[in-house]
Scaffold this motif. Structure first.
Motif, PDB file in Angstrom:
ATOM      1  N   SER A 254       0.781  -1.194   0.161  1.00 49.18           N
ATOM      2  CA  SER A 254      -0.109   0.167   0.105  1.00 49.18           C
ATOM      3  C   SER A 254       1.094   1.137   0.093  1.00 49.18           C
ATOM      4  O   SER A 254       1.940   1.163   0.803  1.00 49.18           O
ATOM      5  N   GLN A 255       0.333   2.287  -0.707  1.00 54.04           N
ATOM      6  CA  GLN A 255       1.164   3.545  -0.718  1.00 54.04           C
ATOM      7  C   GLN A 255       0.150   4.516  -0.184  1.00 54.04           C
ATOM      8  O   GLN A 255      -0.874   4.592  -0.752  1.00 54.04           O
ATOM      9  N   THR A 256       0.450   5.742   0.445  1.00 55.06           N
ATOM     10  CA  THR A 256      -0.426   6.833   0.637  1.00 55.06           C
ATOM     11  C   THR A 256       0.081   7.703  -0.292  1.00 55.06           C
ATOM     12  O   THR A 256       1.353   8.344  -0.537  1.00 55.06           O
ATOM     13  N   ILE A 257      -1.190   8.422  -0.903  1.00 58.56           N
ATOM     14  CA  ILE A 257      -0.883   9.354  -2.151  1.00 58.56           C
ATOM     15  C   ILE A 257      -1.482  10.823  -1.342  1.00 58.56           C
ATOM     16  O   ILE A 257      -2.631  10.907  -0.862  1.00 58.56           O
ATOM     17  N   THR A 258      -0.515  11.897  -1.541  1.00 62.43           N
ATOM     18  CA  THR A 258      -1.035  13.144  -0.993  1.00 62.43           C
ATOM     19  C   THR A 258      -1.447  14.045  -2.376  1.00 62.43           C
ATOM     20  O   THR A 258      -0.851  13.951  -3.486  1.00 62.43           O
ATOM     21  N   LEU A 259      -2.678  14.315  -2.179  1.00 60.32           N
ATOM     22  CA  LEU A 259      -3.214  15.258  -3.392  1.00 60.32           C
ATOM     23  C   LEU A 259      -3.431  16.838  -2.925  1.00 60.32           C
ATOM     24  O   LEU A 259      -4.203  17.069  -1.963  1.00 60.32           O
ATOM     25  N   TYR A 604       9.996 -11.147  30.590  1.00 56.08           N
ATOM     26  CA  TYR A 604      10.434 -10.749  29.029  1.00 56.08           C
ATOM     27  C   TYR A 604      11.198  -9.342  29.518  1.00 56.08           C
ATOM     28  O   TYR A 604      10.584  -8.548  30.100  1.00 56.08           O
ATOM     29  N   ASP A 605      12.438  -9.357  29.199  1.00 59.62           N
ATOM     30  CA  ASP A 605      13.273  -8.117  29.108  1.00 59.62           C
ATOM     31  C   ASP A 605      13.335  -7.393  27.755  1.00 59.62           C
ATOM     32  O   ASP A 605      13.483  -7.803  26.925  1.00 59.62           O
ATOM     33  N   ILE A 606      12.634  -6.314  27.835  1.00 62.51           N
ATOM     34  CA  ILE A 606      12.433  -5.566  26.798  1.00 62.51           C
ATOM     35  C   ILE A 606      13.598  -4.644  26.591  1.00 62.51           C
ATOM     36  O   ILE A 606      13.908  -3.478  27.617  1.00 62.51           O
ATOM     37  N   ASP A 607      14.536  -4.433  25.677  1.00 65.44           N
ATOM     38  CA  ASP A 607      15.621  -3.316  25.365  1.00 65.44           C
ATOM     39  C   ASP A 607      15.239  -2.387  24.737  1.00 65.44           C
ATOM     40  O   ASP A 607      15.469  -1.104  25.151  1.00 65.44           O
ATOM     41  N   LEU A 608      14.891  -2.522  23.402  1.00 71.71           N
ATOM     42  CA  LEU A 608      14.475  -1.485  22.377  1.00 71.71           C
ATOM     43  C   LEU A 608      13.489  -2.019  21.481  1.00 71.71           C
ATOM     44  O   LEU A 608      13.379  -3.106  21.328  1.00 71.71           O
ATOM     45  N   LEU A 609      12.944  -0.728  20.711  1.00 76.37           N
ATOM     46  CA  LEU A 609      12.270  -1.075  19.556  1.00 76.37           C
ATOM     47  C   LEU A 609      12.659  -0.271  18.458  1.00 76.37           C
ATOM     48  O   LEU A 609      13.096   0.910  18.577  1.00 76.37           O
ATOM     49  N   GLU A 610      12.651  -0.859  17.391  1.00 77.39           N
ATOM     50  CA  GLU A 610      12.981  -0.530  16.100  1.00 77.39           C
ATOM     51  C   GLU A 610      11.769  -0.160  14.996  1.00 77.39           C
ATOM     52  O   GLU A 610      11.348  -1.447  14.699  1.00 77.39           O
ATOM     53  N   THR A 611      11.060   0.610  14.728  1.00 75.25           N
ATOM     54  CA  THR A 611       9.875   0.661  13.918  1.00 75.25           C
ATOM     55  C   THR A 611      10.329   1.208  12.506  1.00 75.25           C
ATOM     56  O   THR A 611      11.285   2.228  12.246  1.00 75.25           O
ATOM     57  N   GLU A 612       9.656   0.760  11.301  1.00 75.94           N
ATOM     58  CA  GLU A 612      10.162   0.937  10.068  1.00 75.94           C
ATOM     59  C   GLU A 612       8.784   0.940   9.227  1.00 75.94           C
ATOM     60  O   GLU A 612       8.008   0.292   9.166  1.00 75.94           O
ATOM     61  N   LEU A 613       9.037   1.815   8.096  1.00 81.63           N
ATOM     62  CA  LEU A 613       8.004   2.110   7.043  1.00 81.63           C
ATOM     63  C   LEU A 613       8.593   1.137   5.724  1.00 81.63           C
ATOM     64  O   LEU A 613       9.449   1.810   4.935  1.00 81.63           O
ATOM     65  N   VAL A 614       8.328  -0.153   5.855  1.00 82.65           N
ATOM     66  CA  VAL A 614       9.012  -1.045   4.759  1.00 82.65           C
ATOM     67  C   VAL A 614       8.292  -0.780   3.387  1.00 82.65           C
ATOM     68  O   VAL A 614       6.913  -0.876   3.243  1.00 82.65           O
ATOM     69  N   GLU A 615       8.977  -0.551   2.309  1.00 79.28           N
ATOM     70  CA  GLU A 615       8.363  -0.445   0.910  1.00 79.28           C
ATOM     71  C   GLU A 615       7.927  -1.562   0.459  1.00 79.28           C
ATOM     72  O   GLU A 615       8.321  -2.555   1.032  1.00 79.28           O
ATOM     73  N   ALA A 616       7.185  -1.622  -0.608  1.00 78.32           N
ATOM     74  CA  ALA A 616       6.765  -2.749  -1.377  1.00 78.32           C
ATOM     75  C   ALA A 616       8.088  -3.480  -1.913  1.00 78.32           C
ATOM     76  O   ALA A 616       9.241  -2.846  -1.943  1.00 78.32           O
ATOM     77  N   PRO A 617       7.918  -4.712  -2.143  1.00 78.92           N
ATOM     78  CA  PRO A 617       9.080  -5.586  -2.759  1.00 78.92           C
ATOM     79  C   PRO A 617       9.601  -4.911  -3.932  1.00 78.92           C
ATOM     80  O   PRO A 617       8.928  -4.534  -4.811  1.00 78.92           O
ATOM     81  N   ARG A 618      10.896  -5.121  -4.043  1.00 77.82           N
ATOM     82  CA  ARG A 618      11.581  -4.518  -5.474  1.00 77.82           C
ATOM     83  C   ARG A 618      11.331  -5.699  -6.603  1.00 77.82           C
ATOM     84  O   ARG A 618      11.081  -6.847  -6.314  1.00 77.82           O
ATOM     85  N   ALA A 681      14.387  -8.923  -3.407  1.00 75.58           N
ATOM     86  CA  ALA A 681      13.308  -8.215  -3.391  1.00 75.58           C
ATOM     87  C   ALA A 681      13.180  -7.067  -2.232  1.00 75.58           C
ATOM     88  O   ALA A 681      12.360  -6.343  -2.079  1.00 75.58           O
ATOM     89  N   GLY A 682      14.234  -7.354  -1.037  1.00 78.29           N
ATOM     90  CA  GLY A 682      14.536  -6.620  -0.159  1.00 78.29           C
ATOM     91  C   GLY A 682      14.613  -7.489   0.903  1.00 78.29           C
ATOM     92  O   GLY A 682      14.014  -8.560   1.133  1.00 78.29           O
ATOM     93  N   PRO A 683      15.298  -6.938   2.210  1.00 77.97           N
ATOM     94  CA  PRO A 683      15.542  -7.875   3.082  1.00 77.97           C
ATOM     95  C   PRO A 683      14.334  -8.240   3.990  1.00 77.97           C
ATOM     96  O   PRO A 683      14.565  -8.933   4.824  1.00 77.97           O
ATOM     97  N   TRP A 684      13.297  -7.608   4.244  1.00 80.55           N
ATOM     98  CA  TRP A 684      12.180  -7.915   4.637  1.00 80.55           C
ATOM     99  C   TRP A 684      11.524  -9.287   3.912  1.00 80.55           C
ATOM    100  O   TRP A 684      10.365  -9.880   4.437  1.00 80.55           O
ATOM    101  N   TYR A 685      11.716  -9.218   2.552  1.00 82.16           N
ATOM    102  CA  TYR A 685      10.939 -10.159   1.922  1.00 82.16           C
ATOM    103  C   TYR A 685      11.820 -11.199   1.332  1.00 82.16           C
ATOM    104  O   TYR A 685      11.277 -12.664   1.160  1.00 82.16           O
ATOM    105  N   SER A 686      12.986 -11.141   0.932  1.00 81.09           N
ATOM    106  CA  SER A 686      13.839 -12.396   0.449  1.00 81.09           C
ATOM    107  C   SER A 686      14.795 -12.963   1.619  1.00 81.09           C
ATOM    108  O   SER A 686      15.771 -12.108   1.777  1.00 81.09           O
ATOM    109  N   VAL A 687      14.627 -14.208   2.097  1.00 83.00           N
ATOM    110  CA  VAL A 687      15.365 -14.620   2.940  1.00 83.00           C
ATOM    111  C   VAL A 687      16.107 -15.930   2.631  1.00 83.00           C
ATOM    112  O   VAL A 687      15.420 -16.882   1.976  1.00 83.00           O
TER     113      VAL A 687
END
Length: 988
Positions: A254-259, A604-618, A681-687
């Motif tokens: 999905s993409q958000t389109i600004t008009l 559960y020991d929680i150290d940190l969170l990394e959030t990301e806006l992952v693009e569509a697969p290449r 296709a990207g490190p979130w997709y191709s493993v």
């Protein structure tokens, strides 16, 4: 992609409630329900069973039992009778709360048709729809979904609907054509209107109003014959007076389109956005999504392909970008014969880089694009040869075509329209076989570029420390003591969730659709680890039970640390886990991690969170061969080694590259590579997933490119002789490693003798059991840059000149966190090497932030070794074997004297665990320079730490503008060592 946005929003318009007629929500000009069937009333077998645990289903319940225990047997089937032989649509209502896409196999009349993928929803009560075209002849048919052995299963099925398109399919937009959106499939309140002027066609699409938020949609298909990047140009009117957004959705993402606002409702404008399509038919829609502001009218959409050969010299000239930001070639990468010139008149910065006529000559700019898509890129150059020179351009490691540089009388800028991906990327200007003379590149400028971080890596994610988040749980006290959990945490603190109801929550400052959680749960009694769940909520709504594990953490005893708890002395507590959310969470979302009733680990020991806006697969590069063409099957749990080896051999023979598509591919050994590219296709997709400690890539020669994928190993303890590095070998000349994510391997990258001119950029190396990166023996002109290395079992970054030197190589713009054993960076011998623009934090044991010297019997240091523009935060550490305290910067003369210059300039040493600077041992160390060094705080944990600096050697060092504050001011100096103080020093 969130499946609720797929094609015609069938969650809303097909099966939402039996009280709402189908034809009231689907445009009757196109669709008609032929057959509807509740899954629980269908024919089931193989363990599929009636359930009603999760709310929101239609009918009396749904089908579960499509679980791993029933793999190969669970199935459901139903009958559908159709009036004529045309294409129909099968809409399957389902729930998938696993956090990742799952699959079943579709059969018609017991004949296999295709594998059907079901994207993940927010939770198990989030019912979605998946649509698939099916070809049926007139008469009765049996339609089945089966959990076959190649499927991943683990979903719930609620209902099935067969929809006729009244002999007219959803309209298809072809390349280089325009589609009137009023002719598309309108659902959810979207309607064709004509009460304003200026539109094209017979009208426009209205109904994108607040009352239809989350539903209004205009849907269509595209038929893509060649994978690649495509531009969609949307015509619209926005008379609201402010920018508005809608969502563009495909079955991929999905993409958000600004008009932007138009003058009024009779004024029409257009916006363009790009998307990487794979080959085949795709279902698209413009949707007024739940996170959009909508309230616009849509007129038409046009589709065109973005040429990969966008540097065609016959193309019309493009005006250079007006941005004043430029990426200077001299601070980028150049090798293979390219060289720096500081004598060319008119060059900006510190000079320009000359492209030589050597075949391997190349100049690479590392850039940072603010968004994905087509933009103007300027190349400032000087060609005094009098003859047009050619080059090959590579974008992110993929051939993008030919460039020309016409003769000039000085520096000028030539611009091209190039399709770039958001974030850190590379533009390679490579020597062309037809180029006969030298030319110089001064800089590269982007129309939509952003500056790179001044120190550390520019990363695609936003990091949040748990100790700074909101919590009702225990915040672990700071510690730097080896074998304590807090000492291994980023920032030396973490949050422990002990009791049911304990939580930690993070308020997002950037939109995200994926995250990485660094956490720790207990080991099991055998040392093999356990898998457990942790509840994830967004703004109070449960999204999923997120899987965390201790399979790859918890080792024991002494070096090299085994996996047997009886050895005691536990360490290596943390590991990372990642998740795609299937939806985009906007800024301000509160993301909570909670120990709920399903979270059964003791803590559960929680150290940190990394959030990301992952693009569509290449998209697959043109001409590349896919490993699936040679028998590799994604996500089937089977060994794909032979298929990938065969694909590599075939690609090399054809002079093309290897494509790793979406999915997880198991390998039991590593692959040899030379003169070939491997692209994903990207490190979130191709493993590429290792097996039994093995698996990865082994370079055996020149021109190796590996990019846009993940290597997820299966190493659970350290065994240097048996286990593999993710990336290893002699990379020869002209090699590139880019955008690669490495986890759970012995080493991330081990470069070997013969490597000459390797660039590794955008690596994400985490949780290795030995080094993150080691450049070992006879390596030249190699840079590791814009990379993030965390939780290594040895040096995060190392150059080891064993037997022959590492020469003119550098660690530049990297971020290092929590190396458990060893240094942030270690330079052991070598010639003219450097550590530049880095950020090192939280070294633990046997460690310095940066170590330079003659440890491990290397060839002596030669030339000038530099540490510049670098921050060291909470670095240094205790060496238990020597019972010694090591400084944040450690100069160590072990096997040989150090007489070649070492320059430490513009360095900040903050909150050092022991001495900020340590120089030792019983050999000579001279020609040290410390200039513009700021020392802020030294921990007082013993005699040595009462000193900001210690010099336990023979020799000398020169100090200029060195300041010590907020800590120990004493300096311990042996009589045989001389401190030479220039101007501007203070505090010591």
């Amino acid at each position: 992609m969130n499946a609720k946005h797929l094609l015609v929003s069938l969650k809303y318009c097909v099966l939402m409630s039996s009280a709402i007629g189908l034809n009231t929500l689907i445009n009757p000009a196109y669709a008609q329900t032929i057959s509807q069937q509740e899954a629980e009333n269908s024919n089931v077998s193989g363990g599929a069973a009636f359930e009603n645990e999760h709310a929101g289903y239609s009918g009396t319940g749904y089908l579960g039992g499509f679980t791993d225990g029933n793999k190969g047997s669970a199935a459901v089937s139903f009958s559908a009778s159709v009036p004529q032989s045309v294409q129909y649509t099968l809409a399957t209502r389902y729930a998938n709360g696993t956090g990742s896409a799952k699959s079943l196999s579709l059969y018609i009349d017991n004949q296999y048709v295709q594998q059907v993928y079901f994207n993940s929803g927010s939770h198990w009560a989030d019912w979605l729809s998946q649509t698939n075209p099916i070809n049926l002849t007139s008469g009765s048919h049996t339609i089945s979904l089966r959990f076959d052995n190649q499927d991943s299963g683990n979903i719930n099925l609620d209902a099935f609907t067969v929809i006729s398109q009244n002999q007219q399919t959803v309209p298809t937009l072809n390349v280089n054509q325009q589609l009137e959106l009023e002719d598309a499939l309108l659902t959810g309140g979207a309607v064709a209107e004509s009460n304003h002027t200026g539109f094209s066609g017979n009208g426009f699409v209205g109904g994108f109003t607040d009352s239809n938020k989350g539903q209004a949609s205009s849907a269509f298909n595209v038929d893509i014959s060649e994978a690649g990047s495509y531009q969609l140009t949307l015509s619209y009117a926005n008379g609201t007076g402010s920018d508005r957004t809608i969502s563009f959705n495909t079955e991929q993402a999905s993409q958000t389109i600004t008009l932007p606002a138009t003058n009024n409702w009779d004024s029409w404008a257009s916006v363009s956005h790009t998307f990487d399509f794979t080959q085949g038919t795709h279902q698209l829609s413009y949707l007024f999504g739940n996170n959009d502001s909508g309230n616009v009218n849509l007129d038409s959409v046009a589709l065109s392909q973005v040429s990969t050969d966008s540097t065609d010299p016959t193309a019309p000239p493009v005006e250079p970008p007006t941005s004043s930001d430029a990426y200077e070639a001299e601070v980028g990468f150049y090798a293979g014969g390219a060289y720096l010139s500081t004598s060319l008149t008119g060059a900006q910065g510190e000079g320009a880089v000359v492209q030589s006529t050597a075949n391997s000559s190349r100049i690479i700019a590392t850039v940072n694009a603010s968004q994905t898509g087509l933009q103007t890129v300027g190349f400032r150059y000087n060609n005094s040869s009098g003859i047009t020179q050619k080059a090959r351009l590579f974008i992110d490691g993929i051939d993008a075509g030919e460039m020309t540089f016409e003769p000039t009388t000085g520096f000028t800028t030539k611009a091209y329209n190039l399709n770039l991906h958001k974030g850190v990327g590379t533009l390679t200007i490579a020597q062309h076989s037809d180029s006969s003379a030298e030319y110089a590149i001064d800089n590269v400028s982007l129309e939509q570029g952003l500056p790179l971080e001044s120190r550390g890596a520019t990363t695609p994610y936003k990091a949040y420390e748990a100790e700074n988040a909101q919590t009702n749980a225990q915040v672990l006290a700071p510690s730097r003591v080896f074998h304590t959990v807090a000492a291994e945490a980023s920032g030396r603190q973490a949050v422990r969730l002990n009791n049911t109801g304990d939580f930690v929550e993070f308020t997002l400052t950037e939109a995200a659709n994926a995250f990485v959680l660094r956490s720790s749960i207990p080991d099991n009694s055998s040392g093999a680890g356990q898998i457990n769940q942790l509840a994830v909520f967004a703004d109070g709504v449960k999204l999923a039970d997120h899987q965390v594990s201790s399979l790859f953490s918890w080792v024991y005893g002494s070096y090299p640390y085994g996996n047997n708890p009886s050895q005691g002395s536990a360490q290596r507590f943390f590991d990372g886990s990642r998740m795609m959310l299937g939806q985009t969470l906007p800024v301000g979302t509160v993301l909570r991690f909670e120990k709920d009733a399903n979270s059964t680990a003791n803590y559960y020991d929680i150290d940190l969170l990394e959030t990301e806006l992952v693009e569509a697969p290449r998209a697959k590069p043109t001409g590349f061969v896919s490993i699936t063409d040679f028998g590799a099957v994604a996500d089937d749990g089977q060994d794909d080694l032979y298929a990938i080896q065969t694909a590599i051999a075939d690609a090399k023979a054809q002079g093309t590259g290897v494509w790793i598509p979406q999915g997880r591919f198991i390998v039991s050994d590593r692959f040899n590579l030379s003169d070939v590219s491997v692209i994903g296709a990207g490190p979130w997709y191709s493993v590429i997933a290792g097996l039994n400690g093995k698996g990865g890539f082994y370079a055996t020669g020149d021109n190796v490119t590996i990019a846009h994928l993940m290597i997820d190993g299966d190493v659970r303890y350290r065994d240097d002789a048996a286990f593999h590095a993710a990336l290893e070998g002699n990379f020869g000349k002209g090699s590139l490693l880019q955008n690669i994510w490495v986890e759970h391997t012995k080493v991330g990258l081990w470069g070997s003798a013969g490597t000459d001119g390797l660039l590794a950029v955008g690596l994400r190396i985490r949780n290795t059991f030995a080094d993150g990166v080691n450049l070992h023996t006879d390596i030249k002109d190699t840079h590791i840059t814009q990379s993030m290395i965390r939780n290594t079992g040895d040096d995060a970054l190392a150059m080891w000149s064993s037997g022959s030197p590492v020469t003119r190589s550098a660690f530049i713009h990297n971020t290092v966190q929590v190396p458990l054993l060893g240094n942030g960076a270690g330079i052991y011998g070598g010639t003219d090497n450097a550590v530049l623009n880095n950020l090192f934090a939280d070294t633990l044991t046997g460690s310095a932030g940066v170590a330079i010297g003659t440890r491990f019997n290397p060839v002596p240091l030669a030339g000038v070794t530099r540490v510049e523009n670098t921050t060291l935060l909470r670095t240094g550490g205790y060496e238990p074997n020597w019972q010694a305290q090591l400084g944040a910067i450690w100069i160590y003369a072990d096997s040989a004297d150090i007489t070649a210059p070492i320059e430490v300039t513009n360095v900040d040493i903050i909150d050092s665990t022991h001495q900020a600077i340590l120089v030792n041992w019983q050999k000579r160390v001279e020609n040290l320079l410390f200039k513009n060094v700021y020392i802020d705080g030294v921990q007082a944990n013993g005699t040595a730490s009462d000193f900001s600096m210690e010099f336990q050697a023979q020799g000398n060092a020169y100090f200029e503008d060195v300041a010590v504050t907020n800590g120990a001011s004493g300096v311990n100096v042996w009589p045989e060592f001389s401190l030479i103080k220039g101007s501007g020093n203070s505090g010591f």
